[in-house]
Design a protein around this motif. Structure first.
Motif, mmCIF file in Angstrom:
data_model
loop_
_atom_site.group_PDB
_atom_site.id
_atom_site.type_symbol
_atom_site.label_atom_id
_atom_site.label_comp_id
_atom_site.label_asym_id
_atom_site.label_seq_id
_atom_site.Cartn_x
_atom_site.Cartn_y
_atom_site.Cartn_z
ATOM 1 N N SER A 19 44.109 24.176 -18.459
ATOM 2 C CA SER A 19 43.838 23.379 -17.459
ATOM 3 C C SER A 19 44.237 21.726 -18.118
ATOM 4 C CB SER A 19 42.372 23.330 -17.342
ATOM 5 O OG SER A 19 42.180 22.598 -15.985
ATOM 6 N N SER A 20 44.829 20.897 -17.206
ATOM 7 C CA SER A 20 45.298 19.653 -17.704
ATOM 8 C C SER A 20 44.240 18.567 -18.078
ATOM 9 C CB SER A 20 46.176 19.096 -16.454
ATOM 10 O OG SER A 20 45.150 18.869 -15.364
ATOM 11 N N ALA A 21 42.805 18.884 -17.769
ATOM 12 C CA ALA A 21 41.838 17.987 -18.037
ATOM 13 C C ALA A 21 40.536 18.466 -17.897
ATOM 14 C CB ALA A 21 42.044 16.715 -17.627
ATOM 15 N N ALA A 22 39.557 18.261 -18.424
ATOM 16 C CA ALA A 22 38.060 18.521 -18.239
ATOM 17 C C ALA A 22 37.958 18.207 -16.748
ATOM 18 C CB ALA A 22 37.116 17.869 -19.006
ATOM 19 N N GLY A 23 37.236 19.384 -16.088
ATOM 20 C CA GLY A 23 37.002 19.522 -14.485
ATOM 21 C C GLY A 23 38.041 19.642 -13.717
ATOM 22 N N ALA A 24 39.520 19.452 -14.243
ATOM 23 C CA ALA A 24 40.462 19.664 -13.349
ATOM 24 C C ALA A 24 40.601 21.057 -12.621
ATOM 25 C CB ALA A 24 42.084 19.329 -14.151
ATOM 26 N N ASN A 25 40.385 22.196 -13.785
ATOM 27 C CA ASN A 25 40.376 23.617 -13.462
ATOM 28 C C ASN A 25 41.849 23.927 -12.550
ATOM 29 O OD1 ASN A 25 37.684 23.436 -14.158
ATOM 30 N ND2 ASN A 25 36.736 23.691 -12.191
ATOM 31 N N ASP A 26 42.618 23.535 -13.509
ATOM 32 C CA ASP A 26 44.033 23.819 -12.786
ATOM 33 C C ASP A 26 44.845 24.802 -13.979
ATOM 34 O OD1 ASP A 26 44.713 22.242 -14.693
ATOM 35 O OD2 ASP A 26 45.744 20.855 -13.229
ATOM 36 N N GLY A 27 44.027 25.513 -14.679
ATOM 37 C CA GLY A 27 44.818 26.164 -15.745
ATOM 38 C C GLY A 27 45.162 27.626 -14.904
ATOM 39 N N ARG A 28 45.959 28.310 -15.554
ATOM 40 C CA ARG A 28 46.644 29.542 -15.015
ATOM 41 C C ARG A 28 47.113 30.653 -15.889
ATOM 42 N NH1 ARG A 28 52.061 29.234 -14.908
ATOM 43 N NH2 ARG A 28 52.832 27.183 -15.225
ATOM 44 N N LEU A 29 47.197 31.805 -15.528
ATOM 45 C CA LEU A 29 48.116 32.962 -16.332
ATOM 46 C C LEU A 29 48.701 33.629 -15.301
ATOM 47 C CD1 LEU A 29 48.363 34.831 -18.907
ATOM 48 C CD2 LEU A 29 46.366 35.916 -18.407
ATOM 49 N N ASP A 30 50.121 33.430 -15.574
ATOM 50 C CA ASP A 30 51.037 34.377 -14.327
ATOM 51 C C ASP A 30 51.753 35.399 -15.167
ATOM 52 O OD1 ASP A 30 50.489 32.543 -12.261
ATOM 53 O OD2 ASP A 30 51.827 30.934 -13.207
ATOM 54 N N LEU A 31 51.966 36.571 -14.668
ATOM 55 C CA LEU A 31 52.679 37.684 -15.052
ATOM 56 C C LEU A 31 53.639 38.035 -14.142
ATOM 57 C CD1 LEU A 31 52.265 39.896 -17.178
ATOM 58 C CD2 LEU A 31 51.092 41.289 -15.494
ATOM 59 N N LEU A 32 54.776 38.366 -14.955
ATOM 60 C CA LEU A 32 55.992 38.933 -14.218
ATOM 61 C C LEU A 32 56.473 40.174 -14.893
ATOM 62 C CD1 LEU A 32 56.627 35.674 -14.404
ATOM 63 C CD2 LEU A 32 58.666 36.174 -12.910
ATOM 64 N N VAL A 33 56.795 41.145 -14.154
ATOM 65 C CA VAL A 33 57.240 42.416 -14.669
ATOM 66 C C VAL A 33 58.448 42.881 -14.077
ATOM 67 C CG1 VAL A 33 56.814 45.064 -14.699
ATOM 68 C CG2 VAL A 33 54.910 43.357 -14.988
ATOM 69 N N ASP A 34 59.526 42.871 -14.919
ATOM 70 C CA ASP A 34 60.913 43.091 -14.425
ATOM 71 C C ASP A 34 61.524 41.913 -13.578
ATOM 72 O OD1 ASP A 34 60.968 45.461 -15.859
ATOM 73 O OD2 ASP A 34 60.660 46.842 -14.253
ATOM 74 N N GLY A 35 60.750 40.823 -13.634
ATOM 75 C CA GLY A 35 61.443 39.623 -13.144
ATOM 76 C C GLY A 35 60.503 39.484 -11.831
ATOM 77 N N ALA A 36 59.646 40.294 -11.299
ATOM 78 C CA ALA A 36 58.898 40.020 -10.019
ATOM 79 C C ALA A 36 57.725 39.606 -10.207
ATOM 80 C CB ALA A 36 58.941 41.456 -9.355
ATOM 81 N N PRO A 37 57.066 38.537 -9.620
ATOM 82 C CA PRO A 37 55.981 37.872 -9.991
ATOM 83 C C PRO A 37 54.823 38.715 -9.479
ATOM 84 C CG PRO A 37 57.494 36.327 -8.703
ATOM 85 C CD PRO A 37 58.143 37.776 -8.931
ATOM 86 N N GLN A 38 53.821 38.833 -10.437
ATOM 87 C CA GLN A 38 52.642 39.784 -10.100
ATOM 88 C C GLN A 38 51.735 38.739 -9.610
ATOM 89 O OE1 GLN A 38 53.315 43.396 -9.929
ATOM 90 N NE2 GLN A 38 55.334 42.599 -10.726
ATOM 91 N N THR A 39 50.353 39.385 -9.374
ATOM 92 C CA THR A 39 49.149 38.604 -8.850
ATOM 93 C C THR A 39 48.879 37.924 -10.321
ATOM 94 O OG1 THR A 39 48.389 40.228 -7.233
ATOM 95 C CG2 THR A 39 46.999 38.868 -8.290
ATOM 96 N N GLY A 40 48.694 36.584 -10.145
ATOM 97 C CA GLY A 40 48.203 35.744 -11.404
ATOM 98 C C GLY A 40 46.826 35.292 -11.140
ATOM 99 N N LEU A 41 46.498 34.668 -12.317
ATOM 100 C CA LEU A 41 44.892 34.041 -12.319
ATOM 101 C C LEU A 41 45.354 32.435 -12.118
ATOM 102 C CD1 LEU A 41 43.652 36.044 -15.141
ATOM 103 C CD2 LEU A 41 43.094 36.411 -12.672
#
Length: 186
Positions: A151-173
């Motif tokens: 996340s970019s700052a305290a309280g921003a809550n904009d962190g993420r975890l993305d996953l791609l399998v064979d180049g196709a985006p999957q459901t992320g967090l």
């Protein structure tokens, strides 16, 4: 000096560990279950084969990330010959902080029918959030890519975890409260 894949094969696994540590900044643990062989290649002449025969750890570690607040990685995996039962699972990839706290992980498990890839990440409060249902990993070579960001700052809550399998985006967090975390080795 640069070494060709062909010349690397002439070395024992122990020598390969030393070369990889010096040239690539990685270390290989429990090398008895790791080998450099043609049959494990995705492209080129050779690839790293991991033999999963017990619960002993076998992994390659890269210490080059330093306090990374964004980390991307792509790797190729083929689980075709891996026999798993409905209760089996193993950690395929992890990213850790300097104190060895696990920041993110990818786990392969068997749901009774398919091998699936599950991913999770740590939050500032010490808990984890995960995509629990998993993504089916079909037989054959799979390209797996992760993109983790604090996340970019305290309280921003904009962190993420993305996953791609064979180049196709999957459901992320997304919307993650993880601004105090960083990755120091994978």
């Amino acid at each position: 000096p640069a070494m060709s894949r062909q010349s690397l094969r002439k070395y024992t696994v122990a020598t390969f560990v030393a070369i990889a540590t010096i040239m690539l900044g990685v270390s290989i643990v429990h090398a008895g279950t790791l080998d450099v062989v043609p049959g494990a290649r995705y492209v080129g002449g050779y690839g790293l084969e991991v033999i999963v025969s017990d619960t002993s750890p076998a992994y390659v570690q890269d210490d080059s990330p330093i306090n990374e607040v964004r980390y991307r990685a792509r790797f190729y995996v083929r689980l075709t010959s891996l026999s798993m039962t409905a209760t089996d699972e193993f950690q395929l990839f992890s990213g850790k902080a300097s104190d060895n706290t696990r920041v993110l992980r990818l786990t392969v498990y068997h749901d009774g029918t398919d091998r699936r890839l599950r991913f999770s990440t740590r939050l500032d409060g010490g808990g984890e959030t995960a995509f629990i249902s998993g993504i089916v990993l079909a037989d054959g070579w799979r390209a797996v890519e992760i993109d983790w960001q604090a996340s970019s700052a305290a309280g921003a809550n904009d962190g993420r975890l993305d996953l791609l399998v064979d180049g196709a985006p999957q459901t992320g967090l997304s919307g993650l409260d993880n601004d105090t975390l960083s990755i120091d080795h994978v």
